[in-house]
Scaffold this motif. Structure first.
Motif, PDB file in Angstrom:
ATOM      1  N   SER A  79       0.828  -1.199   0.000  1.00 33.26           N
ATOM      2  CA  SER A  79       0.000   0.000   0.000  1.00 33.26           C
ATOM      3  C   SER A  79       0.867   1.255   0.000  1.00 33.26           C
ATOM      4  O   SER A  79       0.584   2.230  -0.715  1.00 33.26           O
ATOM      5  CB  SER A  79      -0.915  -0.006   1.230  1.00 33.26           C
ATOM      6  OG  SER A  79      -1.757   1.118   1.245  1.00 33.26           O
ATOM      7  N   ALA A  80       1.947   1.234   0.782  1.00 33.81           N
ATOM      8  CA  ALA A  80       2.848   2.389   0.825  1.00 33.81           C
ATOM      9  C   ALA A  80       3.450   2.670  -0.544  1.00 33.81           C
ATOM     10  O   ALA A  80       3.539   3.827  -0.979  1.00 33.81           O
ATOM     11  CB  ALA A  80       3.961   2.145   1.851  1.00 33.81           C
ATOM     12  N   GLU A  81       3.850   1.617  -1.259  1.00 34.94           N
ATOM     13  CA  GLU A  81       4.491   1.820  -2.551  1.00 34.94           C
ATOM     14  C   GLU A  81       3.517   2.336  -3.600  1.00 34.94           C
ATOM     15  O   GLU A  81       3.923   3.065  -4.514  1.00 34.94           O
ATOM     16  CB  GLU A  81       5.177   0.538  -3.005  1.00 34.94           C
ATOM     17  CG  GLU A  81       6.401   0.223  -2.157  1.00 34.94           C
ATOM     18  CD  GLU A  81       7.188  -0.987  -2.608  1.00 34.94           C
ATOM     19  OE1 GLU A  81       8.364  -1.101  -2.219  1.00 34.94           O
ATOM     20  OE2 GLU A  81       6.624  -1.840  -3.345  1.00 34.94           O
ATOM     21  N   ILE A  82       2.249   2.003  -3.473  1.00 31.60           N
ATOM     22  CA  ILE A  82       1.262   2.582  -4.388  1.00 31.60           C
ATOM     23  C   ILE A  82       1.155   4.086  -4.141  1.00 31.60           C
ATOM     24  O   ILE A  82       1.203   4.894  -5.076  1.00 31.60           O
ATOM     25  CB  ILE A  82      -0.113   1.907  -4.235  1.00 31.60           C
ATOM     26  CG1 ILE A  82      -0.065   0.474  -4.760  1.00 31.60           C
ATOM     27  CG2 ILE A  82      -1.191   2.702  -4.992  1.00 31.60           C
ATOM     28  CD1 ILE A  82      -1.352  -0.306  -4.553  1.00 31.60           C
ATOM     29  N   LEU A  83       1.017   4.474  -2.878  1.00 31.57           N
ATOM     30  CA  LEU A  83       0.896   5.903  -2.572  1.00 31.57           C
ATOM     31  C   LEU A  83       2.155   6.666  -2.976  1.00 31.57           C
ATOM     32  O   LEU A  83       2.067   7.763  -3.538  1.00 31.57           O
ATOM     33  CB  LEU A  83       0.618   6.094  -1.081  1.00 31.57           C
ATOM     34  CG  LEU A  83      -0.698   5.509  -0.549  1.00 31.57           C
ATOM     35  CD1 LEU A  83      -0.883   5.872   0.923  1.00 31.57           C
ATOM     36  CD2 LEU A  83      -1.897   5.983  -1.357  1.00 31.57           C
ATOM     37  N   SER A  85       4.224   5.794  -5.351  1.00 33.58           N
ATOM     38  CA  SER A  85       4.256   5.810  -6.815  1.00 33.58           C
ATOM     39  C   SER A  85       3.322   6.860  -7.391  1.00 33.58           C
ATOM     40  O   SER A  85       3.527   7.332  -8.518  1.00 33.58           O
ATOM     41  CB  SER A  85       3.885   4.426  -7.372  1.00 33.58           C
ATOM     42  OG  SER A  85       4.832   3.455  -7.002  1.00 33.58           O
ATOM     43  N   LEU A  86       2.299   7.210  -6.639  1.00 34.07           N
ATOM     44  CA  LEU A  86       1.354   8.245  -7.058  1.00 34.07           C
ATOM     45  C   LEU A  86       1.840   9.643  -6.671  1.00 34.07           C
ATOM     46  O   LEU A  86       1.127  10.625  -6.862  1.00 34.07           O
ATOM     47  CB  LEU A  86      -0.020   7.985  -6.443  1.00 34.07           C
ATOM     48  CG  LEU A  86      -0.770   6.757  -6.971  1.00 34.07           C
ATOM     49  CD1 LEU A  86      -2.017   6.476  -6.125  1.00 34.07           C
ATOM     50  CD2 LEU A  86      -1.152   6.931  -8.435  1.00 34.07           C
ATOM     51  N   GLY A  87       3.046   9.734  -6.126  1.00 34.53           N
ATOM     52  CA  GLY A  87       3.602  11.032  -5.766  1.00 34.53           C
ATOM     53  C   GLY A  87       2.970  11.660  -4.548  1.00 34.53           C
ATOM     54  O   GLY A  87       2.849  12.884  -4.457  1.00 34.53           O
ATOM     55  N   LEU A  88       2.589  10.831  -3.557  1.00 32.15           N
ATOM     56  CA  LEU A  88       1.840  11.326  -2.413  1.00 32.15           C
ATOM     57  C   LEU A  88       2.642  11.324  -1.116  1.00 32.15           C
ATOM     58  O   LEU A  88       2.062  11.388  -0.026  1.00 32.15           O
ATOM     59  CB  LEU A  88       0.564  10.479  -2.234  1.00 32.15           C
ATOM     60  CG  LEU A  88      -0.417  10.542  -3.402  1.00 32.15           C
ATOM     61  CD1 LEU A  88      -1.505   9.495  -3.256  1.00 32.15           C
ATOM     62  CD2 LEU A  88      -1.023  11.934  -3.528  1.00 32.15           C
ATOM     63  N   ALA A  89       3.958  11.267  -1.207  1.00 33.94           N
ATOM     64  CA  ALA A  89       4.780  11.222   0.007  1.00 33.94           C
ATOM     65  C   ALA A  89       4.509  12.406   0.924  1.00 33.94           C
ATOM     66  O   ALA A  89       4.540  12.272   2.156  1.00 33.94           O
ATOM     67  CB  ALA A  89       6.258  11.175  -0.369  1.00 33.94           C
ATOM     68  N   ASP A  90       4.230  13.566   0.342  1.00 35.98           N
ATOM     69  CA  ASP A  90       3.996  14.764   1.156  1.00 35.98           C
ATOM     70  C   ASP A  90       2.676  14.715   1.908  1.00 35.98           C
ATOM     71  O   ASP A  90       2.407  15.568   2.757  1.00 35.98           O
ATOM     72  CB  ASP A  90       4.061  16.022   0.294  1.00 35.98           C
ATOM     73  CG  ASP A  90       3.013  16.055  -0.815  1.00 35.98           C
ATOM     74  OD1 ASP A  90       2.530  14.969  -1.218  1.00 35.98           O
ATOM     75  OD2 ASP A  90       2.681  17.157  -1.276  1.00 35.98           O
ATOM     76  N   ARG A  91       1.847  13.709   1.624  1.00 38.01           N
ATOM     77  CA  ARG A  91       0.574  13.555   2.331  1.00 38.01           C
ATOM     78  C   ARG A  91       0.563  12.300   3.199  1.00 38.01           C
ATOM     79  O   ARG A  91      -0.498  11.843   3.626  1.00 38.01           O
ATOM     80  CB  ARG A  91      -0.574  13.500   1.331  1.00 38.01           C
ATOM     81  CG  ARG A  91      -0.693  14.786   0.511  1.00 38.01           C
ATOM     82  CD  ARG A  91      -2.062  14.907  -0.062  1.00 38.01           C
ATOM     83  NE  ARG A  91      -2.030  15.145  -1.493  1.00 38.01           N
ATOM     84  CZ  ARG A  91      -3.073  14.993  -2.296  1.00 38.01           C
ATOM     85  NH1 ARG A  91      -4.226  14.591  -1.794  1.00 38.01           N
ATOM     86  NH2 ARG A  91      -2.972  15.222  -3.585  1.00 38.01           N
ATOM     87  N   MET A  92       1.743  11.727   3.443  1.00 32.71           N
ATOM     88  CA  MET A  92       1.860  10.525   4.256  1.00 32.71           C
ATOM     89  C   MET A  92       2.593  10.846   5.548  1.00 32.71           C
ATOM     90  O   MET A  92       3.588  11.560   5.548  1.00 32.71           O
ATOM     91  CB  MET A  92       2.600   9.428   3.482  1.00 32.71           C
ATOM     92  CG  MET A  92       1.902   9.010   2.195  1.00 32.71           C
ATOM     93  SD  MET A  92       2.932   7.925   1.158  1.00 32.71           S
ATOM     94  CE  MET A  92       3.027   6.453   2.181  1.00 32.71           C
ATOM     95  N   VAL A  93       2.082  10.281   6.662  1.00 30.91           N
ATOM     96  CA  VAL A  93       2.719  10.523   7.965  1.00 30.91           C
ATOM     97  C   VAL A  93       3.226   9.238   8.592  1.00 30.91           C
ATOM     98  O   VAL A  93       3.688   9.246   9.737  1.00 30.91           O
ATOM     99  CB  VAL A  93       1.753  11.239   8.931  1.00 30.91           C
ATOM    100  CG1 VAL A  93       1.471  12.651   8.440  1.00 30.91           C
ATOM    101  CG2 VAL A  93       0.460  10.442   9.120  1.00 30.91           C
ATOM    102  N   GLY A  94       3.173   8.129   7.858  1.00 31.44           N
ATOM    103  CA  GLY A  94       3.707   6.894   8.405  1.00 31.44           C
ATOM    104  C   GLY A  94       3.502   5.709   7.497  1.00 31.44           C
ATOM    105  O   GLY A  94       2.569   5.667   6.692  1.00 31.44           O
ATOM    106  N   THR A  95       4.432   4.745   7.604  1.00 32.33           N
ATOM    107  CA  THR A  95       4.305   3.447   6.928  1.00 32.33           C
ATOM    108  C   THR A  95       4.702   2.362   7.921  1.00 32.33           C
ATOM    109  O   THR A  95       5.287   2.646   8.976  1.00 32.33           O
ATOM    110  CB  THR A  95       5.210   3.343   5.684  1.00 32.33           C
ATOM    111  OG1 THR A  95       6.590   3.336   6.099  1.00 32.33           O
ATOM    112  CG2 THR A  95       4.970   4.488   4.713  1.00 32.33           C
TER     113      THR A  95
END
Length: 357
Positions: A79-83, A85-95
């Motif tokens: 799931s983390a790699e999908i997000l 890959s969609l360029g959403l790292a700046d909207r993630m606070v944890g994996t």
């Protein structure tokens, strides 16, 4: 387990009363969350700015988001790699829950997102990130033995998304890794990408990623006939080895390339099979997961090969004597965007071993 952060629980309750927080409710899917089309269903409801709210019928639950998530947590590597890959790292606070190094090309983005745990973080640790959306690849992760059941997040107004690859046409009621009632296809993986891209308000990125994945699959199998070759997929453990059944992610690889999985007579996702039975099936090629975790015996590819070449039952197998190994990441054997990596590497190995016509 009590909620770890009473103040946050009160904050969530207040927001629920005002209707400002994201809402998850009962689902209308089947008992296993299945959908006759074989992919996740989604629908847009309401007329808010940007097309929100968006409602997804996901694995037996109806999940609604009222705005693009800004503080997402991905509880499994897939799931983390999908997000990412969609360029959403700046909207993630944890994996959390990693088996392998991150997908090549995503290293910088991944480094910017806190890793809450290599395996399952506590429910409290996830809540400490103040998430507004939680996604996972496996039902177990959002179950009693994993981080927490989905209902516990719902009680705090945090929507959860479970990969449809672990619920569509799959029975998870037993003690193992589930049984497929129909073979999994990449369309279900693409459906997950499409769902998450829409939730985050970047549908065009989702379609681009899907297009790229489809092009890679076509390129991998073009111009070769792999029929007649037989393979075996070994994920983990040398004492009670987990081999792939017919119909999960390895089944996508086999079906795409037209090769025969020697254990295609079982619909169990990852049955444990003794080495005598493995030797009797005697595949042409052994596809081996190279894991960095240390949960079972013989997790790395090197340890697996060492075992195969020294064990009295396996060392005389055709693939072992010829050293016909294909080394894959664990994620390439899981149903996610990395499954395409499995198609590519198995195809390349079959060509190199002279098993393509």
């Amino acid at each position: 387990m009590p909620f770890a952060h009473p103040a946050r629980a009160l904050r969530s309750a207040a927001l629920l009363v005002t209707g400002a927080l994201l809402v998850a409710g009962c689902g209308t899917g089947g008992p296993d969350g299945s959908d006759p089309s074989g992919s996740a269903k989604s629908s847009v409801q309401g007329g808010a700015k940007g097309g929100y709210p968006i409602t997804l019928e996901n694995c037996g639950q109806r999940v609604t988001v009222t705005a693009p998530p800004r503080r997402a947590v991905a509880l499994d590597q897939g799931s983390a790699e999908i997000l990412l890959s969609l360029g959403l790292a700046d909207r993630m606070v944890g994996t959390a829950t990693w088996t392998d190094p991150v997908l090549k090309g995503l290293e910088k983005a991944n480094a910017s997102v806190p890793r809450l745990a290599d395996r399952y973080p506590s429910f409290e640790k996830v809540l400490d990130t103040d998430p507004d959306f939680v996604s996972a690849s496996f039902l177990y992760t959002l179950g009693k033995g994993g981080v927490a059941p989905r209902e516990r997040f719902t009680q705090l107004g945090v929507p959860t998304y479970l990969s449809p690859t672990d619920c569509v046409d799959k029975d998870n009621s037993g003690d193992g890794d589930g049984v497929r009632t129909r073979p999994l296809t990449m369309e279900t993986v693409y459906g997950e990408v499409r769902d998450l891209a829409r939730v985050f308000g970047v549908p065009e990125r989702g379609e681009k990623l899907i297009g790229d994945l489809k092009a890679r699959v076509e390129k991998a199998r073009a111009g070769a006939d792999f029929k007649g070759a037989s393979v075996l997929y070994w994920f983990s453990d040398s004492q009670g080895p987990y081999m792939a059944g017919c119909c999960g992610a390895p089944g996508i690889v086999s079906t795409t390339l037209g090769v025969r999985n020697v254990f295609d007579d079982t619909k169990e996702e990852w049955p444990q099979i003794n080495w005598e039975t493995v030797a009797d099936r005697d595949p042409d090629v052994l596809v081996i997961a190279d894991l960095t975790r240390k949960a079972q015996s013989a997790e790395s590819a090197a340890k697996k090969i060492e075992f195969l070449e020294s064990h009295p039952v396996t060392r005389n197998m055709t693939a072992v004597k010829a050293k016909r190994y294909v080394i894959l990441s664990g994620q390439a054997m899981n149903p996610t965007v990395r499954t395409v990596e499995g198609v590519e590497k198995v195809a390349a190995a079959l060509r190199s071993y002279g098993l393509a016509k």
